[in-house]
Design a protein around this motif. Structure first.
Motif, PDB file in Angstrom:
ATOM      1  N   VAL A  25      -7.088  -0.379  -8.394  1.00 49.20           N
ATOM      2  CA  VAL A  25      -6.351  -0.639  -7.164  1.00 49.20           C
ATOM      3  C   VAL A  25      -4.896  -0.254  -7.425  1.00 49.20           C
ATOM      4  CG1 VAL A  25      -6.042  -3.090  -7.828  1.00 49.20           C
ATOM      5  CG2 VAL A  25      -5.754  -2.414  -5.445  1.00 49.20           C
ATOM      6  N   ARG A  26      -4.222   0.338  -6.413  1.00 54.18           N
ATOM      7  CA  ARG A  26      -2.809   0.694  -6.587  1.00 54.18           C
ATOM      8  C   ARG A  26      -1.925  -0.227  -5.760  1.00 54.18           C
ATOM      9  NH1 ARG A  26       0.494   5.746  -4.083  1.00 54.18           N
ATOM     10  NH2 ARG A  26       0.824   4.133  -2.513  1.00 54.18           N
ATOM     11  N   LEU A  27      -0.918  -0.793  -6.409  1.00 55.79           N
ATOM     12  CA  LEU A  27       0.044  -1.654  -5.712  1.00 55.79           C
ATOM     13  C   LEU A  27       1.454  -1.104  -5.917  1.00 55.79           C
ATOM     14  CD1 LEU A  27      -2.045  -4.147  -7.325  1.00 55.79           C
ATOM     15  CD2 LEU A  27      -1.347  -4.871  -5.054  1.00 55.79           C
ATOM     16  N   SER A  54       0.837  -1.209   0.000  1.00 62.34           N
ATOM     17  CA  SER A  54       0.000   0.000   0.000  1.00 62.34           C
ATOM     18  C   SER A  54       0.871   1.258   0.000  1.00 62.34           C
ATOM     19  CB  SER A  54      -0.991  -0.033   1.162  1.00 62.34           C
ATOM     20  OG  SER A  54      -0.344   0.015   2.417  1.00 62.34           O
ATOM     21  N   GLN A  55       1.273   1.725   1.183  1.00 65.45           N
ATOM     22  CA  GLN A  55       2.083   2.946   1.242  1.00 65.45           C
ATOM     23  C   GLN A  55       3.405   2.708   0.503  1.00 65.45           C
ATOM     24  OE1 GLN A  55       3.288   3.971   5.242  1.00 65.45           O
ATOM     25  NE2 GLN A  55       3.105   6.162   4.825  1.00 65.45           N
ATOM     26  N   GLY A  56       3.795   3.689  -0.297  1.00 64.63           N
ATOM     27  CA  GLY A  56       4.993   3.501  -1.116  1.00 64.63           C
ATOM     28  C   GLY A  56       6.277   3.765  -0.361  1.00 64.63           C
ATOM     29  N   PHE A  57       6.820   2.720   0.252  1.00 56.63           N
ATOM     30  CA  PHE A  57       8.168   2.851   0.831  1.00 56.63           C
ATOM     31  C   PHE A  57       8.893   1.537   0.639  1.00 56.63           C
ATOM     32  CE2 PHE A  57       5.371   1.386   4.204  1.00 56.63           C
ATOM     33  CZ  PHE A  57       6.080   0.333   4.750  1.00 56.63           C
TER      34      PHE A  57
HETATM   35  N1  GLN Z   1       4.097   8.897  -1.416  1.00 54.08           N
HETATM   36  C1  GLN Z   1       3.715   7.730  -0.684  1.00 54.08           C
HETATM   37  C2  GLN Z   1       2.684   6.926  -1.462  1.00 54.08           C
HETATM   38  O1  GLN Z   1       2.107   7.430  -2.391  1.00 54.08           O
HETATM   39  C3  GLN Z   1       3.104   8.030   0.664  1.00 54.08           C
HETATM   40  C4  GLN Z   1       3.789   9.042   1.512  1.00 54.08           C
HETATM   41  C5  GLN Z   1       3.020   9.273   2.777  1.00 54.08           C
HETATM   42  O2  GLN Z   1       2.491   8.361   3.363  1.00 54.08           O
HETATM   43  N2  GLN Z   1       2.938  10.484   3.178  1.00 54.08           N
HETATM   44  O3  GLN Z   1       2.455   5.811  -1.129  1.00 54.08           O
END
Ligand code: GLN
Length: 408
Positions: free
Chosen positions: A382-384, A39-42
């Motif tokens: 949906v975003r992955l 989910s969250q992009g990290f």
């Molecule tokens: N940019 C990240 C994303 O789109 C999220 C950053 C945030 O949680 N603030 O998943």
């Protein structure tokens, strides 16, 4: 505590409509369900060791007090050098570069510094959620231009044509009240890389209406088809340098999203407005991390090259796996996200689908309807995220086999 009420007060009107961000919500749900978190992009891995060493060295050599508000001089210089390498244009590191606490702070500092209450700001939807909230905090009004997926695809297809917008909708969004347009390229969540032709139209309209362009280019280095769709900076188009604030950050390029180092590049007069807000938002950003960030920009090219190779492979892995499961996959040309159409699984909305995905399969994703003014536009999607180790993506795909399709 006495029995008296603690004098409750609700969230202020300017923020009440936005609730808790979807990124916090989904990451919490992922932890609760022990889900694989796409989910969250990290990244689920660390950035390069040399940056960790550089941060330690900076701390040990006494770089621990407030930084200069606009950024430690070494980092401003490294950003200006990076800009010259990328664009061929020289900029003044001290008056045209402002270091912020991540691009998120750069977005709000730019809006608060440049936009008056009652003015309008144009944004493309799906939009990164903070833009919408920050426009409201600035007391401004949003105008939306919709990015639409290519049509005609069926379950199991991988679609390589990009999302597009209707030029007439963009033209109609501009008016005498337009203060600014936000352009996020490469785009989160679609993975779209805006073409020269599209940027030229945006430039023409900004010039015609005397509007400022605010670009969010945090995925500038994560480009997968550079020959077909290279990253083009709006600020480099004729007439745009003087009216563009280019925002970016370190986190995505060097896999340290928690360091929160971002920046705004703009001519001195526009930079002064960004700084007027920045000084009262955070004043400055973590000093030792700025020193390490300067080192990364100066010496990090090998790391970036290998990261992009890894992400290119992971993009294919996730795209192929999702298509085999029955999604329509919209292949991203930049960023580290894939948008897919989940219609084959029979859920009415993206939120329903994401809840089923997390409870039935143990995989967390983002429901993109929160990134639209008209939420219906996002309900099939949906975003992955694929900024994850190969084994994480493999595990997620394997878990998703548990999703039973309604027909077959
Ligand atoms: N940019 C990240 C994303 O789109 C999220 C950053 C945030 O949680 N603030 O998943």
């Amino acid at each position: 505590m006495s029995g008296r009420d603690p004098h409750p007060r609700p969230v202020a009107d300017r923020l009440a409509p936005f609730g808790t961000t979807i990124f916090t919500e989904m990451t919490q749900l992922a932890a609760k369900h022990r889900a694989v978190n796409l989910s969250q992009g990290f990244p689920d891995f660390d950035g390069p060791d040399f940056m960790i060493e550089a941060a330690h060295d900076a701390m040990r050599s006494g770089h621990n007090q407030y930084a200069r508000s606009v950024g430690v001089p070494e980092l401003n210089r490294a950003i200006a050098d990076f800009w010259r390498r990328e664009t061929g244009e020289g900029i003044d590191p001290d008056t045209e570069v402002t270091v912020t606490s991540g691009c998120t702070e750069a977005v709000i500092a730019t809006l608060l510094g440049l936009v008056n209450p009652g003015e309008e700001v144009i944004l493309f939807e799906p939009y990164y959620d903070s833009y919408r909230a920050c426009i409201s905090i600035a007391g401004a009004e949003p105008r939306f231009v919709t990015l639409r997926p290519p049509t005609g695809a069926a379950a199991g297809d991988i679609v390589s044509e990009p999302f597009t917008f209707d030029p007439d909708q963009l033209r109609a969004a501009f008016s005498s009240r337009t203060a600014a347009i936000i352009v996020n390229t490469p785009h989160n969540p679609t993975g779209k890389v805006f073409t020269r032709e599209e940027l030229e139209l945006i430039a023409e309209l900004c010039i015609e209406h005397n509007a400022v362009a605010i670009t969010d280019e945090v995925y500038e280095r994560l480009i997968y088809e550079p020959d077909r769709l290279p990253h083009i900076r709006l600020a480099t188009l004729p007439g745009m340098a003087e009216r563009t604030v280019t925002l970016s950050s370190l986190g995505k390029t060097f896999s340290f999203t928690g360091w929160k180092i971002g920046w705004a590049i703009a001519p001195a007069a526009l930079s002064a407005s960004v700084r007027a807000a920045h000084q009262y938002l955070t004043f400055a950003t973590a000093t030792p991390l700025q020193h390490a960030a300067a080192m990364a920009l100066n010496r990090g090219e090998d790391y970036v090259r290998s990261l992009v190779n890894d992400y290119k492979r992971r993009r294919s892995m996730l795209a192929t796996g999702l298509a085999e499961l029955g999604f329509i996959v919209y292949m991203p040309h930049g960023s580290y996200f894939i948008l897919a159409d989940h219609s084959a699984f029979g859920e009415k909305s993206d939120v329903d689908f994401c809840m089923r995905l997390i409870t039935e399969a143990g995989v967390a994703a983002i429901p993109p309807s929160v990134f639209y003014d008209n939420r219906d536009n996002g309900k099939k999607l949906v975003r992955l995220a694929f900024c994850k180790r190969d084994e994480t993506i493999r595990e997620a795909l394997q878990r998703m086999e548990k999703l039973k399709k309604p027909h077959g």
